[in-house]
Structures are given as structure tokens and as C-alpha cells.
Design a protein around this motif. Structure first.
Motif, PDB file in Angstrom:
ATOM      1  N   ARG A  20       0.817  -1.212   0.000  1.00  0.00           N
ATOM      2  CA  ARG A  20       0.000   0.000   0.000  1.00  0.00           C
ATOM      3  C   ARG A  20       0.849   1.260   0.000  1.00  0.00           C
ATOM      4  O   ARG A  20       1.863   1.342   0.693  1.00  0.00           O
ATOM      5  CB  ARG A  20      -0.922   0.011   1.220  1.00  0.00           C
ATOM      6  N   ASP A  25      -6.652   5.959   4.868  1.00  0.00           N
ATOM      7  CA  ASP A  25      -7.629   4.945   4.446  1.00  0.00           C
ATOM      8  C   ASP A  25      -8.983   5.403   4.965  1.00  0.00           C
ATOM      9  O   ASP A  25      -9.356   5.112   6.100  1.00  0.00           O
ATOM     10  CB  ASP A  25      -7.226   3.586   5.017  1.00  0.00           C
ATOM     11  N   THR A  28     -11.555   2.601   6.315  1.00  0.00           N
ATOM     12  CA  THR A  28     -11.307   2.136   7.683  1.00  0.00           C
ATOM     13  C   THR A  28     -11.691   3.206   8.698  1.00  0.00           C
ATOM     14  O   THR A  28     -12.297   2.915   9.728  1.00  0.00           O
ATOM     15  CB  THR A  28      -9.837   1.732   7.865  1.00  0.00           C
ATOM     16  N   ASP A  55      -5.356  -3.777   8.955  1.00  0.00           N
ATOM     17  CA  ASP A  55      -4.189  -2.972   9.336  1.00  0.00           C
ATOM     18  C   ASP A  55      -4.156  -2.845  10.856  1.00  0.00           C
ATOM     19  O   ASP A  55      -4.891  -2.043  11.437  1.00  0.00           O
ATOM     20  CB  ASP A  55      -4.270  -1.594   8.681  1.00  0.00           C
ATOM     21  N   LEU A 201      -4.762   1.656  -1.927  1.00  0.00           N
ATOM     22  CA  LEU A 201      -5.280   1.097  -0.675  1.00  0.00           C
ATOM     23  C   LEU A 201      -5.053  -0.413  -0.578  1.00  0.00           C
ATOM     24  O   LEU A 201      -5.452  -1.035   0.408  1.00  0.00           O
ATOM     25  CB  LEU A 201      -6.774   1.394  -0.547  1.00  0.00           C
TER      26      LEU A 201
END
Length: 276
Positions: A20, A25, A28, A55, A201
């Protein structure tokens, strides 16, 4: 035993996530903010809680309900050979899974194994990408594949339908199942901007049965044209649907609400309706 067919390439997903390049993000972030809102409405203590997500560094170390602050045991999704990470110690009062279920090969097995780690009256909360996510991009690539190659290839993964959620929770042995959906529409300057963000991403095609042909400039141009023709606003920006399906259920416990036994009613429905 019947082997569950592999739909998603978990090792490839891990590789995509490791490469990534996006500094943030927003998906998320959106899910974690929604999780906070849902938890703070609960009057409940969670002495032992776990959270699973793609993550680990973005997963919260602590959570807050209406009555207490608690700490999470954090685990990486797609971090090993198994769909379910090893949850250490005794059974949990809360297990949260975010943005993982939509790329699990054995969804009923995943839910059953999480259920097996719940203490009595423990709660599972799951957020997963829903079936309408990126439906515009899927349709654009179907049109482009038909135009360039004369047939279709799977380029956008199938995702969970909210209508199936309650049944999956019940099948896993969870009580008081709830399934709901949050739908968001995100706009981009061009289809290429959306594709670039998905790649940044780590959200490239995760399917085992994906086409091994590289996406040619002609295919991408045809997909972008089809996308703009179908899903562009008057200002030229294109729309992308993001659907988050939320599932929750409890490990059965005698303190929970129970359905009445058949024949235990004390009033006739017709009498009640007649008074309205």
C-alpha cells in the motif's frame, strides 16, 4: 469433509496490503467511527475484547461503551494461512471484525469459530463491504470486457448481501441477530482516480479465478468510458457506491430476551386489533 472452494487468494491480499502507498484509508476511518458510535450506545462492560482488521496499526487499542472503557487485543486479518487469527487466552466478552469477512472463503465457518471464542452473553460485531460496493466499477468492466475481449472476466469481488446476514448469524449459533447497512456515495474526478485509489489502498482484484491478462490501456479506456456514460454527474465527476454491512449477535445466555412459547398468548390478535 467437503473442502470449501477458494474464492479469495488470501496470500495475494496480504501482498497487496503490504504494498500500500496511500497515506490514509478513509474506509477504515469511516468504519471505526461508526464502531465507536455503536459501542457508546451500549450499557455494558467488556473485560476482555478483541478486534480483527486488515491494518493492525490502525486498529484502536481501547474502546468505550456508555458504562466503561476497555482495551482490545488486536489481530491482523489476512496475516496468516488461516482466516481466523489466534485469539489468545480465555473466552472474550466482545469480538469485533472489520473489513475482513467480505474476503473470507468460508463465511459460516469463520462466524462459527468466532462464536466458539465468545464467553456466555458475549457480543460479536462485524463490519464488511456489502454487495452494492463498487457496483458501478463492476458494471463498467463487464461492458469493457465484452467490448474488447468478447466476454466477461471477474474483476470486482462478490461481497456480502445484507439479506443473508441474519441467517448467517443464526447458523453460527448467535442469539438476537441484527443485520443493517450503511450506504455512502463517494465521488471522484474520473474513473482513473478511483482505480488509482483502490490500488493505493491495496484493494486490487483478490479473486483466485481472476484473469491473468494484464489490463490493457484499451480495456481501461473502455471501462472509463462506460463508467462515465453510466454513472457521471452533470459536473463530470463519477459516483462510487460504498456499502458497509454491520452484523451483530450474542452468545446465548439465560438473561437474554426469549421468544414466548407457542400457545402462551393471553389475548386474541383480533381483540387487540378491534380496539385500535
Amino acid at each position: 469433509m467437503i473442502q470449501t472452494p477458494a474464492i479469495f487468494d488470501s496470500a495475494l491480499i496480504a501482498q497487496h496490503l503490504a504494498r500500500r502507498s496511500a497515506p490514509g484509508d478513509f474506509v477504515t476511518d469511516l468504519v471505526l467511527a461508526d464502531l465507536e458510535d455503536r459501542l457508546v450506545a451500549l450499557i455494558r462492560d467488556f473485560p476482555k475484547a478483541a478486534i480483527i482488521g486488515p491494518d493492525v496499526d490502525k486498529l484502536p487499542a481501547f474502546g468505550q461503551t456508555a458504562s466503561a472503557r476497555f482495551s482490545y487485543q488486536r489481530h491482523a486479518a489476512f496475516g496468516g494461512q488461516d482466516d481466523v487469527p489466534v485469539l489468545e487466552g480465555e473466552d472474550f466478552n466482545l469480538i469485533v471484525s472489520i473489513l475482513h469477512l467480505q474476503a473470507v472463503n468460508d463465511v459460516p465457518g469463520y462466524l462459527a469459530r468466532l462464536r466458539a471464542r465468545l464467553a456466555p452473553d458475549g457480543l460479536i460485531m462485524i463490519a464488511a463491504l456489502g454487495g452494492e460496493t463498487l457496483t458501478e466499477l463492476r458494471e463498467a468492466f463487464l461492458a469493457a470486457d465484452a467490448q474488447i475481449f468478447g466476454g466477461a472476466s471477474a474483476r470486482v469481488a462478490p461481497m456480502l448481501q445484507v439479506r443473508d446476514g441474519g441467517g448467517l448469524l443464526q447458523r453460527a449459533g448467535l442469539a438476537l441477530p441484527v443485520a443493517d447497512v450503511e450506504t455512502h456515495v463517494v465521488r471522484y474526478p474520473t474513473p482513473f482516480a478511483l482505480m488509482a485509489e483502490l490500488k493505493a489502498l491495496g484493494a486490487a482484484n483478490p479473486l483466485v479465478d481472476r484473469s491473468r491478462r494484464l489490463a490493457s490501456p484499451a480495456l481501461l479506456a473502455a471501462a472509463a468510458q462506460a463508467y462515465a456514460e453510466r454513472d457521471a454527474d452533470p459536473d463530470g465527476r463519477i459516483r462510487a457506491t460504498l456499502e458497509i454491512v454491520w452484523l451483530s449477535g450474542w452468545a446465548p445466555h439465560e438473561s437474554q430476551q426469549q421468544p414466548l412459547k407457542p400457545g402462551s398468548a393471553t389475548s386474541r390478535l383480533g381483540d387487540v386489533l378491534g380496539k385500535v
